[in-house]
Scaffold this active site. Sequence first.
Site, PDB file in Angstrom:
ATOM      1  N   GLU A 273     -45.867  66.505   5.223  1.00 34.86           N
ATOM      2  CA  GLU A 273     -45.938  65.873   6.457  1.00 34.86           C
ATOM      3  C   GLU A 273     -45.510  66.664   7.756  1.00 34.86           C
ATOM      4  O   GLU A 273     -44.745  66.507   8.343  1.00 34.86           O
ATOM      5  CB  GLU A 273     -45.084  64.593   6.388  1.00 34.86           C
ATOM      6  CG  GLU A 273     -45.123  63.555   5.604  1.00 34.86           C
ATOM      7  CD  GLU A 273     -44.065  62.393   5.504  1.00 34.86           C
ATOM      8  OE1 GLU A 273     -42.998  62.598   6.061  1.00 34.86           O
ATOM      9  OE2 GLU A 273     -44.106  61.401   4.464  1.00 34.86           O
ATOM     10  N   PRO A 274     -46.359  67.942   7.918  1.00 30.32           N
ATOM     11  CA  PRO A 274     -45.764  68.801   8.743  1.00 30.32           C
ATOM     12  C   PRO A 274     -46.095  68.134  10.173  1.00 30.32           C
ATOM     13  O   PRO A 274     -47.146  67.557  10.315  1.00 30.32           O
ATOM     14  CB  PRO A 274     -46.785  69.934   8.536  1.00 30.32           C
ATOM     15  CG  PRO A 274     -48.064  69.305   7.900  1.00 30.32           C
ATOM     16  CD  PRO A 274     -47.614  68.154   7.079  1.00 30.32           C
ATOM     17  N   GLY A 275     -45.295  68.456  11.021  1.00 27.86           N
ATOM     18  CA  GLY A 275     -45.725  68.188  12.620  1.00 27.86           C
ATOM     19  C   GLY A 275     -45.747  69.245  13.468  1.00 27.86           C
ATOM     20  O   GLY A 275     -46.738  69.998  13.860  1.00 27.86           O
ATOM     21  N   ARG A 276     -44.424  69.783  13.661  1.00 28.32           N
ATOM     22  CA  ARG A 276     -44.411  70.766  14.603  1.00 28.32           C
ATOM     23  C   ARG A 276     -44.982  72.020  14.331  1.00 28.32           C
ATOM     24  O   ARG A 276     -45.417  73.086  15.310  1.00 28.32           O
ATOM     25  CB  ARG A 276     -42.673  71.118  14.903  1.00 28.32           C
ATOM     26  CG  ARG A 276     -42.329  72.184  15.808  1.00 28.32           C
ATOM     27  CD  ARG A 276     -41.014  72.433  15.646  1.00 28.32           C
ATOM     28  NE  ARG A 276     -39.922  71.708  15.336  1.00 28.32           N
ATOM     29  CZ  ARG A 276     -39.119  70.712  15.998  1.00 28.32           C
ATOM     30  NH1 ARG A 276     -39.000  70.968  17.405  1.00 28.32           N
ATOM     31  NH2 ARG A 276     -38.473  69.886  15.800  1.00 28.32           N
ATOM     32  N   ARG A 312     -37.084  67.686  25.786  1.00 27.68           N
ATOM     33  CA  ARG A 312     -36.461  68.506  24.516  1.00 27.68           C
ATOM     34  C   ARG A 312     -35.250  69.324  25.161  1.00 27.68           C
ATOM     35  O   ARG A 312     -34.090  69.241  24.650  1.00 27.68           O
ATOM     36  CB  ARG A 312     -37.286  69.459  23.942  1.00 27.68           C
ATOM     37  CG  ARG A 312     -38.427  68.760  23.139  1.00 27.68           C
ATOM     38  CD  ARG A 312     -39.215  69.517  22.035  1.00 27.68           C
ATOM     39  NE  ARG A 312     -38.423  69.720  21.040  1.00 27.68           N
ATOM     40  CZ  ARG A 312     -37.668  71.038  20.647  1.00 27.68           C
ATOM     41  NH1 ARG A 312     -38.189  71.876  21.397  1.00 27.68           N
ATOM     42  NH2 ARG A 312     -36.984  70.991  19.461  1.00 27.68           N
ATOM     43  N   TYR A 316     -31.906  68.217  23.653  1.00 31.25           N
ATOM     44  CA  TYR A 316     -31.291  69.153  22.524  1.00 31.25           C
ATOM     45  C   TYR A 316     -31.140  70.542  22.809  1.00 31.25           C
ATOM     46  O   TYR A 316     -30.548  71.284  22.240  1.00 31.25           O
ATOM     47  CB  TYR A 316     -32.423  69.357  21.418  1.00 31.25           C
ATOM     48  CG  TYR A 316     -33.173  68.195  20.860  1.00 31.25           C
ATOM     49  CD1 TYR A 316     -32.532  67.105  20.200  1.00 31.25           C
ATOM     50  CD2 TYR A 316     -34.553  68.081  21.362  1.00 31.25           C
ATOM     51  CE1 TYR A 316     -33.423  65.977  19.949  1.00 31.25           C
ATOM     52  CE2 TYR A 316     -35.348  67.101  20.846  1.00 31.25           C
ATOM     53  CZ  TYR A 316     -34.641  66.012  20.112  1.00 31.25           C
ATOM     54  OH  TYR A 316     -35.414  64.876  19.781  1.00 31.25           O
ATOM     55  N   CYS A 342     -33.612  62.951  39.170  1.00 30.65           N
ATOM     56  CA  CYS A 342     -32.121  62.677  39.776  1.00 30.65           C
ATOM     57  C   CYS A 342     -31.350  62.876  38.731  1.00 30.65           C
ATOM     58  O   CYS A 342     -30.834  61.737  38.497  1.00 30.65           O
ATOM     59  CB  CYS A 342     -32.230  61.491  40.576  1.00 30.65           C
ATOM     60  SG  CYS A 342     -33.190  61.579  41.987  1.00 30.65           S
ATOM     61  N   TYR A 371     -43.652  67.308  20.155  1.00 32.09           N
ATOM     62  CA  TYR A 371     -42.574  66.444  20.633  1.00 32.09           C
ATOM     63  C   TYR A 371     -42.479  66.747  22.294  1.00 32.09           C
ATOM     64  O   TYR A 371     -41.255  66.796  22.793  1.00 32.09           O
ATOM     65  CB  TYR A 371     -41.145  66.808  19.906  1.00 32.09           C
ATOM     66  CG  TYR A 371     -41.423  66.516  18.420  1.00 32.09           C
ATOM     67  CD1 TYR A 371     -41.323  65.291  17.990  1.00 32.09           C
ATOM     68  CD2 TYR A 371     -41.444  67.706  17.568  1.00 32.09           C
ATOM     69  CE1 TYR A 371     -41.599  65.102  16.610  1.00 32.09           C
ATOM     70  CE2 TYR A 371     -41.415  67.502  16.501  1.00 32.09           C
ATOM     71  CZ  TYR A 371     -41.651  66.057  15.785  1.00 32.09           C
ATOM     72  OH  TYR A 371     -41.752  65.858  14.485  1.00 32.09           O
TER      73      TYR A 371
END
Length: 424
Positions: A273-276, A312, A316, A342, A371
């Site tokens: 299940e690769p994403g990135r 991101r 993170y 703001c 993402y």
Amino acid sequence: MHDFQYKNDELYCEDIPVSAIADSVGTPFYLYSHNTLLNHFKVFDSAFSSVEHLVCFSVKANSNIAVLKTFINQGGGVDIVSGGELFRALMAGANPEKIVYSGVGKRVDEIEFALQTDILMFNIESTQELKVIDSVAGKLGNRARISFRINPDIDPKTHPYISTGLKKNKFGINIKKSLEEYRHARGFKHIDIVGVDCHIGSQITGVEPFVDALKRIKELVVELQKEGININYLDLGGGLGITYDQETPPHPNIYAQAIIKEVSDLNCVLILEPGRVIVGNAGILVTKALYTKKSEEKNFVIVDAGMNDLSRPALYGSFQGIQPVKLIKRKEFVADLVGPICESGDFLAKDRKMPQFERGDLVAVMSTGAYGFTMSSNYNSRPRIPEVMAAGDEFYIIREREEYDDLIRGENIPEFLKRDCSNS
Ligand code: LLP
């Protein structure tokens, strides 16, 4: 390798100058290279060619239907975590036989939708969820193919927010309880056990955590097979990292070899299940410098994209490369690249050496294909930005820029408020 390179001092995406796209669609926008998407998918898929396998792209990383279609055209499946992602996948033409459904909080309506679609399998994360899926399947006169998501208690050595395979995490079923759970599941009328699943985290930059988890999962598969519980699918989730800065993640071939070595004797179809790793470096965020300013302590470059467009860095503290779209000879300085939101957390880069950008300069925020858009929001009532796909010397707007009307779609002022004009 990706298709964002400089030619004649200009950043190109494939064969188009990024500045030409900016002139046409305005800023900010996400820009994906079709060729990079395709290559990354092919490299990943072919790394597993020696074993029976299915690459289910993780929709949460980038759910644009044109991006999904790119992988579906290559025979790819999808990993979904919601009814909305299932809807997107189907709109992109995904084959239900290649859809796996993960997630700790599946609602009844979402389960119904997935059962009616007849997806390949549900990755189940709790005993209660198993019961609910069984009863929903019973009501629909259907059966549910399932695997349990096993939490192998492995430290993936990544950011704590994106590690998922430790026993303190909310995900999956403790490996020590898993055999019991499978035995229990055998008793359900509308459940077919077909697999074992695990996903230990994201942006993992070594093969060891994957191999350690797999070794534990393998022992379980062998035990299950001994008990006559048929395991046709071994789903290893996603998680392979990419280079944002100095990271040196293994090439998909190295990752695949390490996995294949462990699973070759199991007689299961391998699901990934690769994403990135597929989309991360296939996309950039293009933004424009609005203002620059200097405080006593710092230089700021204020751009027209903010944490609502790319969360991101704020969430993170992630590193995203910052590059000029035109290589104008500017001195460098150390600055914060910040957005218009703001909040002090609204930065895209902090204390970073960068060209002394000036008002009007285009800036590319690199490695934002994963993402990026999917985690964007309308915070500060900012319309969400367009997504553009470049292919050769053409580009396509694959999601339009939102308009002000989109911001209030579905909102209503109740009649009693309209009548109450005493203050006006
Ligand atoms: N499968 C499951 C069950 C997952 O939960 C995930 C990611 C994936 C596959 C895909 O993982 P990948 O290959 O992309 O690492 N928003 C965070 C990442 C969260 C990942 C959540 N799960 C970020 O921007 O770094």
